[in-house]
Design an enzyme around this catalytic site. Structure first.
Site, mmCIF file in Angstrom:
data_model
loop_
_atom_site.group_PDB
_atom_site.id
_atom_site.type_symbol
_atom_site.label_atom_id
_atom_site.label_comp_id
_atom_site.label_asym_id
_atom_site.label_seq_id
_atom_site.Cartn_x
_atom_site.Cartn_y
_atom_site.Cartn_z
ATOM 1 N N CYS A 1 -4.266 -1.348 -2.167
ATOM 2 C CA CYS A 1 -4.616 0.046 -2.046
ATOM 3 C C CYS A 1 -5.313 0.494 -3.266
ATOM 4 C CB CYS A 1 -3.199 0.640 -2.351
ATOM 5 S SG CYS A 1 -3.180 2.479 -2.670
ATOM 6 N N ASN A 2 -6.660 0.867 -2.850
ATOM 7 C CA ASN A 2 -7.481 1.263 -4.146
ATOM 8 C C ASN A 2 -6.985 2.165 -4.791
ATOM 9 O OD1 ASN A 2 -10.725 0.429 -2.796
ATOM 10 N ND2 ASN A 2 -8.987 0.780 -1.381
ATOM 11 N N THR A 3 -6.296 3.091 -4.548
ATOM 12 C CA THR A 3 -5.784 4.038 -5.452
ATOM 13 C C THR A 3 -4.645 3.452 -6.335
ATOM 14 O OG1 THR A 3 -5.981 5.603 -3.653
ATOM 15 C CG2 THR A 3 -4.697 6.290 -5.504
ATOM 16 N N TYR B 1 -0.731 8.579 -1.983
ATOM 17 C CA TYR B 1 -0.663 8.365 -3.290
ATOM 18 C C TYR B 1 -2.114 9.047 -4.042
ATOM 19 C CZ TYR B 1 2.430 4.404 -3.858
ATOM 20 O OH TYR B 1 3.722 3.489 -3.526
ATOM 21 N N GLY B 2 -3.075 9.217 -3.030
ATOM 22 C CA GLY B 2 -4.493 9.458 -3.629
ATOM 23 C C GLY B 2 -4.711 10.979 -4.058
ATOM 24 N N ASP C 1 0.791 -1.234 0.009
ATOM 25 C CA ASP C 1 0.048 -0.014 -0.141
ATOM 26 C C ASP C 1 0.777 1.221 -0.003
ATOM 27 O OD1 ASP C 1 -2.307 1.513 0.357
ATOM 28 O OD2 ASP C 1 -1.819 1.725 2.523
ATOM 29 N N SER C 2 0.427 2.567 -0.208
ATOM 30 C CA SER C 2 1.012 3.511 -0.012
ATOM 31 C C SER C 2 1.509 3.784 1.216
ATOM 32 C CB SER C 2 0.135 4.812 -0.353
ATOM 33 O OG SER C 2 -0.952 4.748 0.419
ATOM 34 N N CYS D 1 -10.755 2.927 0.689
ATOM 35 C CA CYS D 1 -9.506 3.426 1.010
ATOM 36 C C CYS D 1 -9.127 2.430 2.014
ATOM 37 C CB CYS D 1 -9.074 4.858 1.335
ATOM 38 S SG CYS D 1 -7.770 5.210 1.707
ATOM 39 N N THR D 2 -7.780 1.832 1.942
ATOM 40 C CA THR D 2 -7.604 0.845 2.807
ATOM 41 C C THR D 2 -6.974 1.446 4.178
ATOM 42 O OG1 THR D 2 -5.426 0.397 1.973
ATOM 43 C CG2 THR D 2 -6.945 -1.001 1.281
HETATM 44 N N1 DGL Z 1 -4.725 3.048 1.226
HETATM 45 C C1 DGL Z 1 -4.901 3.976 -0.105
HETATM 46 C C2 DGL Z 1 -6.162 3.381 -0.747
HETATM 47 O O1 DGL Z 1 -6.607 2.247 -0.635
HETATM 48 C C3 DGL Z 1 -4.406 5.347 -0.422
HETATM 49 C C4 DGL Z 1 -4.174 6.186 0.638
HETATM 50 C C5 DGL Z 1 -3.339 7.575 0.050
HETATM 51 O O2 DGL Z 1 -3.823 8.291 -0.592
HETATM 52 O O3 DGL Z 1 -2.031 7.001 -0.117
HETATM 53 O O4 DGL Z 1 -6.659 4.159 -1.635
#
Ligand code: DGL
Length: 258
Positions: free
Chosen positions: A75-77, A44-45, A12-13, A187-188
């Site tokens: 990570c969804n992003t 990352y988002g 993940d980020s 978002c995780t």
């Molecule tokens: N945990 C990440 C997700 O699932 C994103 C968090 C971030 O913005 O870095 O989207």
């Protein structure tokens, strides 16, 4: 090393993907896991798709150096920005599992009211989410709610207290007077503040995240390639973080967080 004994890479980020790792450890207790949190480059988002793709490929290379047998993009992003490209490059060699906002299970609850999707701005603006939304917008009242800044609050370890409460109130107060069918955590990082969300919206509101579906898919893929670890003892978890050891400590704390 026999491929079955190799670890599964999860990334993940930052520390958010630990919410997925937690489910994975529960669902696949005999597997070894290597978790990579890229906290140095979080969030990352709020970056461009190109930047997220580049960062994602960097992390994947690091996990490949560790001889993983499968990769979970927790990570969804990163999933929305890069999953097709990652699968194109590595999908033949190993299972690549992504995560996306669990809209379908939320809608299948068939509750009256709005389905609120909390996620990063990048996730909500990408094609992957748009096509998911198009699929269901006729049958449900879907409200995408971009939460810039929330992942950083979790990265700071602020899971309770004023900062996170003020943030969530600002985002959710306007929906308090309306019926909420469910809240989807896209978002995780967000499952770690789910208890604070339930302090704002009615207690019975279902809060849904995609970790469960992601782990089921991981298990299916390992089974179909016949690479499930067949050892009988409990697996190990190694955590690496690109920022510093404090983030590794926070990650282990989150892994054991109730
Ligand atoms: N945990 C990440 C997700 O699932 C994103 C968090 C971030 O913005 O870095 O989207």
């Amino acid at each position: 090393m026999n491929i079955k004994s190799r670890p599964i890479g999860v990334f993940d980020s930052g520390v958010g993907g630990i919410s997925v790792l937690k489910e994975a450890v529960k669902g696949l207790p005999n597997e070894d896991f290597i978790y990579y949190g890229d906290s140095k480059n979080a969030p990352y988002g709020e970056k461009s798709v190109d930047e997220v793709r580049k960062l994602t490929f960097n992390v994947i290379e690091k996990l490949l150096d560790k001889k993983v047998k499968a990769i979970v993009v927790a990570c969804n992003t990163a999933t929305s920005a890069a999953i097709n490209e990652i699968r194109e490059k590595y999908g033949e060699v190993m299972p690549i599992i992504g995560i996306e906002p669990a809209l379908k299970p939320a809608i299948e609850l068939n509750r009256e009211g709005k389905v609120i999707i909390m996620a990063t701005p990048l996730t909500l603006q990408e094609d992957k989410f748009r096509s998911l939304m198009e699929k269901y917008e006729e049958v449900a009242d879907i409200v995408p709610l971009p939460c810039a800044g929330l992942a950083e609050i979790v990265e700071e370890g602020e899971l309770r207290g004023k900062v996170v409460c003020d943030y969530l109130q600002d985002k959710l107060n306007k929906y308090k007077q309306e019926k909420i069918a469910a809240i989807v955590l896209g978002c995780t990082h967000y499952p770690f503040v789910a208890h604070e969300i339930l302090n704002i919206v009615p207690k019975e509101t279902p809060i849904i995240d995609g970790s469960d579906g992601t782990v089921r898919q991981l298990k299916r893929k390992l089974q179909s390639r016949n690479i499930l670890n067949d050892k009988e003892e409990k697996g190990k978890v190694e955590i690496i973080n690109s920022l510093n050891d404090d983030m590794v400590d926070l990650s282990f704390k989150l892994l054991n967080y109730k």
